[in-house]
Write an enzyme that holds these catalytic residues in place. Structure first.
Site, short mmCIF file in Angstrom:
data_model
loop_
_atom_site.label_atom_id
_atom_site.label_comp_id
_atom_site.label_asym_id
_atom_site.label_seq_id
_atom_site.Cartn_x
_atom_site.Cartn_y
_atom_site.Cartn_z
N CYS A 155 55.66 67.14 49.26
CA CYS A 155 54.90 68.43 50.47
C CYS A 155 55.41 68.19 51.67
CB CYS A 155 54.26 68.85 50.10
SG CYS A 155 53.98 70.77 51.17
N HIS A 157 53.72 70.66 44.35
CA HIS A 157 52.37 69.30 43.54
C HIS A 157 52.03 69.33 42.44
CE1 HIS A 157 51.23 69.67 48.63
NE2 HIS A 157 52.05 70.67 47.98
N GLU A 201 49.74 66.12 41.63
CA GLU A 201 48.70 65.47 41.81
C GLU A 201 47.28 67.13 42.25
OE1 GLU A 201 49.75 66.66 44.20
OE2 GLU A 201 49.10 66.83 45.99
#
Length: 225
Positions: free
Chosen positions: A87, A196, A198
């Site tokens: 991002c 994302h 994560e």
């Protein structure tokens, strides 16, 4: 000694702890790096996390690109170190000219926070080698300035050389050209993407565990079988 992965914190970063958690979940040691650091503390790879570095003033990533730590990141990336920008990290990598193109305001001018299907286009990077080509994965996307743009020559070169790493599937949340969600540099060691991974490593807190593959891929690429 195990694999050590640096996670950079800039003023305004907000996903650095999540990135460190994902690194740990994959079996590596996260190492916190500060934007004013002049070295990378001997890490094996670096992640530039999501957030709003320096408040996104001027444009996202434009100021962070000049942070002291970025001199070390740029040098290491050019020497082949795996670098992942997520991002805002992707925006910083483009501003630093480690990746081509730019991320601009979403075409519909609205912030989007969605669980986004992606298609894995390239498994020839240290961040995606654990996936199968064409895999469909589900990970969150949340941004207001994630529309990938580049000139036609750059887009054609990315497509012809297999450097589109992940592509939006089903729907395009921001109007990115060619539905591009993430790309790699020519050597493949530097990867940036807007969604994302994560945030998709644990079914308790994410829509899937599909994102863990990015971090497992890194370990497999750095640790001999």
């Amino acid at each position: 000694m195990g694999v050590r992965v640096g996670v950079v914190t800039f003023p305004g970063s907000l996903d650095d702890r999540d990135a460190s958690r994902a690194v740990r979940a994959a079996g590596a040691e996260p190492v916190s790096l500060w934007h004013k650091d002049n070295s990378l503390a001997g890490v094996d790879a670096v992640i530039l996390p999501g957030g709003f570095s320096y408040g996104d003033y001027l444009r996202p990533g434009a100021i962070a690109r000049f942070s002291p730590v970025m001199e070390a990141v740029i040098a290491a990336a050019r020497d082949g170190m795996p670098v992942l920008g997520i991002c805002n990290g992707f925006q910083i990598l483009c501003e630093a000219h480690l990746l081509p193109g730019a991320l601009i305001r979403n075409a519909h001018l609205h912030f989007r926070c969605v669980d986004q299907p992606l298609r894995v286009e390239s498994v020839e990077t240290p961040w995606t080698s654990a996936y199968r080509p064409g895999s469909r994965i589900l990970i969150p996307a949340k941004h207001g300035e994630g529309r990938y743009v580049a000139d036609e020559q750059t887009l054609r070169h990315l497509e012809e050389t297999g450097r589109v790493v992940v592509r939006y599937a089903g729907s395009n949340p921001n109007g990115s050209m060619h539905d591009i969600a993430g790309i790699a540099n020519a050597e493949g060691n530097v990867v940036g993407l807007m969604p994302h991974p994560e945030h998709a490593i644990d079914p308790l807190t994410g829509p899937s565990t599909d994102g863990l593959g990015f971090f497992v891929s890194l370990l497999r690429s750095l640790v001999p079988a």
